[in-house]
Scaffold this active site. Structure first.
Site: not given
Lengths: 392, 299
Positions: B209, B247
């Site tokens: 990511e 995150h």
């Protein structure tokens, strides 16, 4: 977490770093008190969480007390549009009125987390007053970068080296500033401490004229003093509301509202909407252990965005079973329908994983405006189509 | 074989008496994981689901011969738990906890350098070797024993990928969630090295990511070293810069950490990069077919 410049400078002072005298003002009484207590000329700065204030008219010089009162009065309550605020801009609710300083030379000094190397990076440059990204693009060789081992900290020799590379006159002063920055960083769990510019006066004194300090959100539990510095006026209201319900929401500009469990899948959902020609209205992670309550709160936040034309619920039922989530979705919509006239926005739901078939069955039988899809791509395509139709 | 966990794993659950710890202990037991002890300071001598609880990890290791630990301890206390597991010289520590301060993780990371213990996480779903051992919070039912190694920074997106693989009858050797924090234990390269050496892993799915440079570094390693086909997906192609996407590690800053740069690096490394998350299963299937590996991987 971000704080205002005036708060950052107060922290720097606490750690022995000289700053120019200044007073924060929120109203006309504050302004007259400030201009009486300080010596002209003044610099008046809008206190908003955004870079590029100067170019947007949020930083002004006043030569006299009278002028300072006038400029301050004009700036307070004005909406500033900078390259970082978006077109809506930000209303100026606080000012920093400070004394001007004679400038011989300007430096840039910052410390930031370097997670790749598990250390703190010190970045310095002789081109102060300019954003470091600009310096990096135009004059990369002028940037000094050194890693600080957090177990060792900043030693005098280390800072002396930096001072000599920058050509700073007052080396001892620079060492004190570097040590103060590092102490502040470690003691308050910062993610960045930036002084830009650090000014050298004709008298060789080093003074921090502008500062930016940000903190690690995960560490706020051990710094109630820092958490208390948070200015809720500066947060996106939807993001703030989401935070209260442990939802992770980030506003974007599109028309497909997204509700997803898990941050990675939430990003992936935005990607797939984009791949089919749509634009996500938001990032929203309802967390791995989704419950009915969090689903209801999430719907409320999505529906409060008038740009949303369709809602895409993308859930991977892991530990939580899909039929439980489907029930949560149905109950949330029913209760929202009864207490506010919930606009008839179509909701596309894609459930996968544990008990997904049972979940889809419940959704199909609900009699609500819910379209259930088994494949993520089908769901995304449907969302994009519906949003485009509705925009026509 | 497989990597990191298997039938010989003897697991300690740190934080076994908490809600999450107890719940997932139950789930891991149901899967067949050999849980030999729990640790909660002050609760030594009691039992949870029949498992003996100790006050310290060291006592638990001495009494049970445990070699692995999983941590379900709140962020405030988790750094202590990680260090305690290190000092007890376990082989592997898996930290599920989300929200550990970065400076704490940096101190731990620096302390770890010359130790034998490996850390997975924090802020991760854990690791599973299907059919043998589950050390984590992932839903067991979607996994199938097989030959695809999975490594990912995300939780539910990993489940998504695993589920797609299973639907294509592509079982998994081991699935590892390395976690979404910027400072963590094992990184992509560490896990890729293990898969590269593992006889039972024939192909790899890697899910990255935005944020950091882990994927770019991995791409360089892949180019020079990886002997097995790899399918990659990077989440966050449409993420705005400067915003932390859930995150702690998922943030584009100063132009670095973009999905574009990661996709480019991975593409140049010889990896097969998919643009949307729904293509992971299909792409893996097709890639294996084109390399004549499909028959070996179908289960």
């Amino acid at each position: 977490m971000k704080i205002h410049e005036y708060q950052a400078k107060a922290l720097l002072e606490e750690y022995g770093i000289p700053v120019n005298r200044g007073i924060m003002a929120e109203n006309s009484d504050d302004i007259s008190h400030a201009v009486k207590s300080l010596k002209p000329p003044f610099v008046i700065k809008a206190q908003i969480h955004s870079g590029g204030r100067g170019k947007a008219g949020g930083v002004k010089i006043a030569n006299t007390t009278c002028e300072a009162v006038q400029i301050s009065g004009d700036m307070l309550g004005k909406t500033l549009v900078t390259k970082q605020t978006g077109p809506k801009g930000r209303i100026v609710k606080k000012l920093l009125i400070a004394e001007c300083v004679d400038i011989k030379k300007e430096y840039y000094v910052s410390m930031t987390l370097d997670s790749e190397n598990s250390c703190i990076a010190l970045v310095a440059s002789g081109a102060g007053g300019v954003e470091i990204e600009e310096t990096a693009a135009e004059n990369p060789d002028s940037i000094i970068r050194r890693n600080i081992d957090i177990n060792i900290g900043v030693r005098d020799y280390f800072l002396r080296n930096i001072a000599s590379m920058l050509g700073v006159d007052d080396v001892a002063g620079f060492i004190r500033i570097g040590r103060g920055m590092f102490e502040l960083f470690m003691e308050k769990d910062c993610s960045m401490v930036e002084i830009n510019p650090l000014v050298e006066t004709p008298e060789r004194a080093l003074i921090a004229i502008d500062a930016k300090v940000t903190f690690d959100d995960n560490a706020l539990f051990r710094h109630p003093d820092i958490a208390g510095l948070c200015d809720i006026n500066e947060l996106d209201p939807k993001e703030a509301e989401a935070g209260k319900h442990s939802l992770n929401y980030i506003a974007l500009n599109g028309s497909v509202g997204c509700m997803v469990n898990g941050a990675g899948l939430a990003m992936a959902t935005m990607d797939i909407i984009n791949a089919y020609g749509g634009k996500p209205a938001n990032f929203l992670d309802v967390g791995g252990n989704t419950t009915g309550d969090s689903v209801a709160e999430a719907f409320k936040i999505l529906l409060s965005n008038e740009k949303v034309r369709v809602i895409f619920v993308n859930i991977f039922g892991g530990i939580v079973k899909c039929d439980i989530i489907a029930e949560g979705i149905i109950n949330a919509i029913k209760s929202l329908k009864s207490d506010c006239s919930m606009i008839d926005i179509p909701i596309v739901v894609r459930l996968a994983g544990n008990n997904s078939e049972k979940g889809n069955e419940l959704l199909n039988k609900s009699g609500l405006n819910i379209i259930s899809k088994t494949l993520m791509a089908d769901a995304a395509k449907t969302c994009v189509l519906l949003s485009q139709e509705s925009l026509k | 074989m497989s990597i990191l966990v298997n039938k010989n794993t003897r697991l300690i659950v740190q934080g076994i008496t908490g809600n999450q710890g107890r719940f997932h202990t139950q789930k891991m037991l149901e899967y067949g994981t050999n849980i030999v002890a729990g640790v909660t300071p002050g609760k030594g001598g009691s039992r949870v689901l029949g498992i003996p609880v100790f006050d310290t990890v060291e006592q638990a290791v001495k009494a049970t011969g445990a070699n692995t630990s999983i941590i379900y301890v709140p962020a405030k206390y988790a750094p202590d738990s990680i260090l305690e597991a290190y000092d007890a010289r376990l082989d592997l520590v898996v930290c599920i906890t989300e929200g550990i301060p970065v400076l704490d993780m940096m101190l731990i990371k620096n302390y770890m350098k010359d130790k034998k213990t490996r850390l997975i996480g924090p802020n991760c779903p854990g690791v599973i070797t299907p059919g043998e051992c589950k050390v984590g919070i992932m839903p067991a039912s979607i996994h199938k024993k097989g030959h695809i190694g999975v490594v990912s920074r995300s939780g539910t997106l990993t489940y998504e990928a695993v589920n797609q693989l299973t639907q294509y009858s592509l079982g998994q050797s081991t699935a590892v969630g390395i976690g979404g924090d910027p400072v963590k234990g094992l990184g992509f390269i560490d896990v890729l090295k293990m898969f590269n050496e593992d006889d039972e892993t024939f192909a790899i799915v890697m899910i990255g990511e935005i944020g950091g440079k882990g994927e770019e570094k991995a791409a360089l390693w892949i180019k020079d070293n990886l002997k097995k086909p790899l399918v990659a997906y990077i989440a966050g192609q449409t993420a705005p810069p400067g915003k932390r996407m859930g995150h702690a590690g998922a943030i584009i800053s100063g132009g670095t950490g973009t999905a574009e740069s990661k996709n480019k690096a991975l593409g140049e490394s010889g990896a097969y990069v998919v643009k949307t998350p729904d293509m992971i299963g299909e792409a893996t299937y097709n890639l294996l077919k084109s390399r004549d590996l499909l028959e070996k991987c179908l289960v």
